[in-house]
Design an enzyme around this catalytic site. Structure first.
Site, PDB file in Angstrom:
ATOM      1  N   GLU A  68      45.059  46.963  36.473  1.00  0.00           N
ATOM      2  CA  GLU A  68      45.171  45.950  35.415  1.00  0.00           C
ATOM      3  C   GLU A  68      44.535  46.477  34.132  1.00  0.00           C
ATOM      4  O   GLU A  68      43.557  47.227  34.155  1.00  0.00           O
ATOM      5  CB  GLU A  68      44.549  44.630  35.872  1.00  0.00           C
ATOM      6  CG  GLU A  68      43.065  44.694  36.199  1.00  0.00           C
ATOM      7  CD  GLU A  68      42.184  44.334  35.023  1.00  0.00           C
ATOM      8  OE1 GLU A  68      42.724  43.882  34.004  1.00  0.00           O
ATOM      9  OE2 GLU A  68      40.964  44.527  35.130  1.00  0.00           O
ATOM     10  N   GLN A  77      43.450  44.547  31.392  1.00  0.00           N
ATOM     11  CA  GLN A  77      42.583  43.647  30.640  1.00  0.00           C
ATOM     12  C   GLN A  77      41.172  44.205  30.483  1.00  0.00           C
ATOM     13  O   GLN A  77      40.478  43.873  29.530  1.00  0.00           O
ATOM     14  CB  GLN A  77      42.498  42.294  31.350  1.00  0.00           C
ATOM     15  CG  GLN A  77      43.779  41.498  31.304  1.00  0.00           C
ATOM     16  CD  GLN A  77      43.719  40.305  32.252  1.00  0.00           C
ATOM     17  OE1 GLN A  77      44.293  40.325  33.315  1.00  0.00           O
ATOM     18  NE2 GLN A  77      43.018  39.278  31.837  1.00  0.00           N
ATOM     19  N   SER A  82      42.703  32.867  28.801  1.00  0.00           N
ATOM     20  CA  SER A  82      43.554  31.682  28.712  1.00  0.00           C
ATOM     21  C   SER A  82      44.779  31.964  27.855  1.00  0.00           C
ATOM     22  O   SER A  82      45.889  31.495  28.162  1.00  0.00           O
ATOM     23  CB  SER A  82      42.762  30.510  28.129  1.00  0.00           C
ATOM     24  OG  SER A  82      41.672  30.172  28.959  1.00  0.00           O
ATOM     25  N   CYS A  93      34.778  38.629  34.761  1.00  0.00           N
ATOM     26  CA  CYS A  93      34.814  37.590  35.792  1.00  0.00           C
ATOM     27  C   CYS A  93      34.457  38.135  37.166  1.00  0.00           C
ATOM     28  O   CYS A  93      34.173  37.366  38.078  1.00  0.00           O
ATOM     29  CB  CYS A  93      36.187  36.931  35.837  1.00  0.00           C
ATOM     30  SG  CYS A  93      37.542  38.071  36.141  1.00  0.00           S
ATOM     31  N   ASN A  94      34.489  39.462  37.344  1.00  0.00           N
ATOM     32  CA  ASN A  94      34.156  39.982  38.670  1.00  0.00           C
ATOM     33  C   ASN A  94      33.194  41.164  38.643  1.00  0.00           C
ATOM     34  O   ASN A  94      33.142  41.933  39.596  1.00  0.00           O
ATOM     35  CB  ASN A  94      35.425  40.364  39.450  1.00  0.00           C
ATOM     36  CG  ASN A  94      36.326  41.294  38.658  1.00  0.00           C
ATOM     37  OD1 ASN A  94      35.859  42.085  37.855  1.00  0.00           O
ATOM     38  ND2 ASN A  94      37.618  41.183  38.882  1.00  0.00           N
ATOM     39  N   ARG A  95      32.432  41.315  37.553  1.00  0.00           N
ATOM     40  CA  ARG A  95      31.391  42.352  37.527  1.00  0.00           C
ATOM     41  C   ARG A  95      30.358  42.034  36.456  1.00  0.00           C
ATOM     42  O   ARG A  95      30.668  41.418  35.435  1.00  0.00           O
ATOM     43  CB  ARG A  95      31.982  43.741  37.292  1.00  0.00           C
ATOM     44  CG  ARG A  95      32.408  44.062  35.872  1.00  0.00           C
ATOM     45  CD  ARG A  95      32.918  45.486  35.737  1.00  0.00           C
ATOM     46  NE  ARG A  95      34.098  45.657  36.561  1.00  0.00           N
ATOM     47  CZ  ARG A  95      34.124  46.383  37.691  1.00  0.00           C
ATOM     48  NH1 ARG A  95      33.045  47.021  38.083  1.00  0.00           N
ATOM     49  NH2 ARG A  95      35.237  46.495  38.392  1.00  0.00           N
ATOM     50  N   GLY A 137      41.047  26.060  28.083  1.00  0.00           N
ATOM     51  CA  GLY A 137      40.365  27.189  27.464  1.00  0.00           C
ATOM     52  C   GLY A 137      41.294  27.869  26.487  1.00  0.00           C
ATOM     53  O   GLY A 137      42.528  27.805  26.623  1.00  0.00           O
TER      54      GLY A 137
END
Length: 566
Positions: free
Chosen positions: A114, A116, A197, A50-52, A192
């Site tokens: 984090e 994840q 999700s 989501c950010n790379r 989702g």
């Protein structure tokens, strides 16, 4: 090793660019295929979160590789190359390894520490293996990155430095308060059914929400997630699945909604969010104006006329020490008078354009200014802008957490009264001020050590085919000499032939042992890649033989990768 990574992340690009450049699963696969089909690259892997968005490749030419990978990223993301280029970063060889290992440890995440990202790296490796674009280098690299990330989390307290993006987002929704206390008893809607999700649903369940409703385009997946929550969660928490078309109705009931889908368009428009708030409160979700102004402030009347000496204001009645150049002297002026006062203060003659004069208004203004001066003393000469009044928002009745890229929730929902929206962009702003734990330094040392070890192993592996080819050539020489001996001494019995053969082999092995061990050590050091070339030149090794050894090793690696990532 000629590892190259070209990418962009929350550290190099605004969220709006990341959002536009995001890649679907099909686009990632096509990007991998096109990368290995390009001339400079032999292997490829994509890490898209989501950010790379990062493209890894084994290339034979640096500059050509950068140009090709940048062009491919632009083509598949749909963002023009000229627009994308300022946000791209490039890492090569050891720096590329250092970057991925740092990413795996959570050091480069929006929320430091984090975990994840490990699952996302594992998925990226599996995708490259399924598409047959990962060879020995990228398999080794991504497998080792997973091990380094796990080591960082097991040997240090990096988990204390940060948390998952979900937890961080919920903390922002709770305005820095205790998430458990904030979430207790709330009704939650999760849009989702993917990994993010699922994590959000599990986190909300642990926080003590009263109900979790799961909506997904594929209803079976929503139903499966709801069933898992029911079986593994608190029996007091109600969990159920609904189809996507039920989201507007469920949003009216929900207190908090988390959305993370792979949709390319908006899942929740501002109109839908406003309708949900209106359905809950009965009032339109518009920003409320603050009816209360600053206490005990008397508004100054509008100024109008000037005086004989050229000043637009007559302050003869003001007590001594009051400055006509100060802030209060111009407070409450209309635009025309303010322009005249500025011109007068600067020295030139004032252009008096006002025909009508209202002395009574001037008197009111002077009295008000005098009262202000008497209260606060001499007004400072430096003029400060008055802060603009900020409308007071009502307490939120609907909390939205958007973890999707591109975004699921219309950014215009930020402006709706009764709504608190936290998305990737606001999370990036909030994480910039997040404290970092001391364990981060320890993780950085682990990364540095692991990068050095990985580089040494790769350089040593690079020379292995040459060493194997050298020993194979030596074995052929021994076999040829023993065959010649048989021709010269046809009556030699088997016992003596075996003894002579063993003796010759021991001599060859002893002669080769020291140089081959030493050349492996030297090759493992930085700049040691040239030793393989030197060995091939000194012993006149056949390039085809060395290449065949490499192909045999690659075949072994491919058999191993079919077992899946660690």
């Amino acid at each position: 090793m000629s590892l190259l990574v070209v990418g962009l992340s929350h550290r190099s690009a605004p969220v709006s660019v990341l959002e536009r450049a995001s890649l679907s699963a099909d686009a990632q696969l096509k990007l991998l295929q096109d990368t290995v089909a390009a001339e400079p690259a032999t292997e490829a892997g994509v890490l898209a979160t989501c950010n790379r968005i990062e493209l890894y490749a084994d290339v034979d030419k640096f500059h050509a590789g950068v140009a090709e990978l940048s062009t491919l990223l632009a083509q598949h993301s749909g963002v023009g190359l000229e627009e994308l280029t300022p946000y791209l970063y490039v890492h090569y060889e050891d720096r590329a390894v250092h970057h991925l290992f740092s990413v795996a440890c959570g050091l480069d995440s929006m929320v430091v520490g984090e975990g994840q990202i490990l699952g996302q790296i594992k998925d990226s490796l599996a995708r490259a293996q399924e598409g047959h674009t990962a060879g020995r280098l990228l398999n080794d690299l991504f497998q080792q990155a997973l091990r380094v990330g796990k080591r960082a989390h097991s040997e240090t307290g990096i988990d204390r430095a940060g948390q998952s993006l979900v937890t961080f987002g919920l903390e922002q929704l709770a305005a820095g308060g205790d998430v458990t206390a904030w979430a207790r008893g709330k009704r939650a809607l999760v849009i989702g059914a993917g990994s993010m999700s699922s994590l959000a649903a599990a986190t909300l369940a642990r926080a003590g929400v009263a109900e979790i409703v799961v909506a997904n385009r594929t209803f079976d997946r929503a139903e499966r997630l709801a069933q898992i929550l029911a079986e593994n969660g608190d029996p007091d928490i109600v969990s159920r699945a609904v189809p996507m078309e039920s989201v507007p109705a469920e949003l009216t009931r929900a207190d908090v909604a988390v959305s993370c889908t792979g949709a390319t368009g908006l899942v929740l428009t501002a109109e839908a969010v406003a309708a949900a708030v209106e359905g809950r409160t009965g009032a339109p979700a518009a920003l409320a104006e603050d009816p209360s102004g600053p206490a005990d402030v008397r508004p100054l009347p509008t100024a109008s006329a000037g005086t004989d000496d050229g000043c637009p204001l007559d302050l003869s009645a003001v007590q001594q020490g009051f400055s006509v150049m100060g802030e209060a002297a111009v407070a409450g002026m209309d635009a025309a008078t303010l322009e005249q006062h500025a011109a007068w203060a600067a020295g030139p003659a004032v252009d008096r354009r006002e025909a009508a004069r209202r002395p009574e208004a001037d008197a009111e203004l002077i009295t008000a200014l005098a009262a202000t001066a008497a209260t606060v003393g001499r007004i400072p000469e430096r003029r400060r802008p008055e802060p603009a009044p900020v409308p007071v928002r009502p307490e939120p009745v609907l909390f939205l957490l958007d973890l999707a890229m591109p975004r699921d929730v219309d950014a215009a929902a930020h402006r709706l009264a009764g709504v608190r929206l936290v998305d990737i962009e606001s999370l990036a702003d909030a994480s910039a001020d997040a404290p970092m734990a001391a364990d981060v330094d320890q993780v950085r040392r682990i990364v540095s050590d692991e990068v050095a070890a990985f580089g040494a192993a790769q350089r040593a592996a690079h020379i292995t085919p040459t060493v194997v080819a050298l020993r194979a050539m030596a074995a052929d020489v021994v076999a040829g000499e023993i065959a010649r001996l048989d021709g010269r001494l046809p009556g030699l019995d088997d016992k003596h032939r075996a003894e002579i053969t063993q003796t010759v082999r021991r001599v060859v092995d002893k002669l080769l042992h020291a140089p081959t061990v030493r050349v492996k050590q030297l090759a493992a050091e930085p700049g040691g890649a040239g030793y393989a070339d030197a060995l091939r030149t000194l012993f006149d090794l056949d390039q085809d033989t060395v290449a065949s050894v490499s192909r045999a090793e690659d075949s072994t690696e491919k058999n191993a990768e079919n077992r899946g990532p660690a």
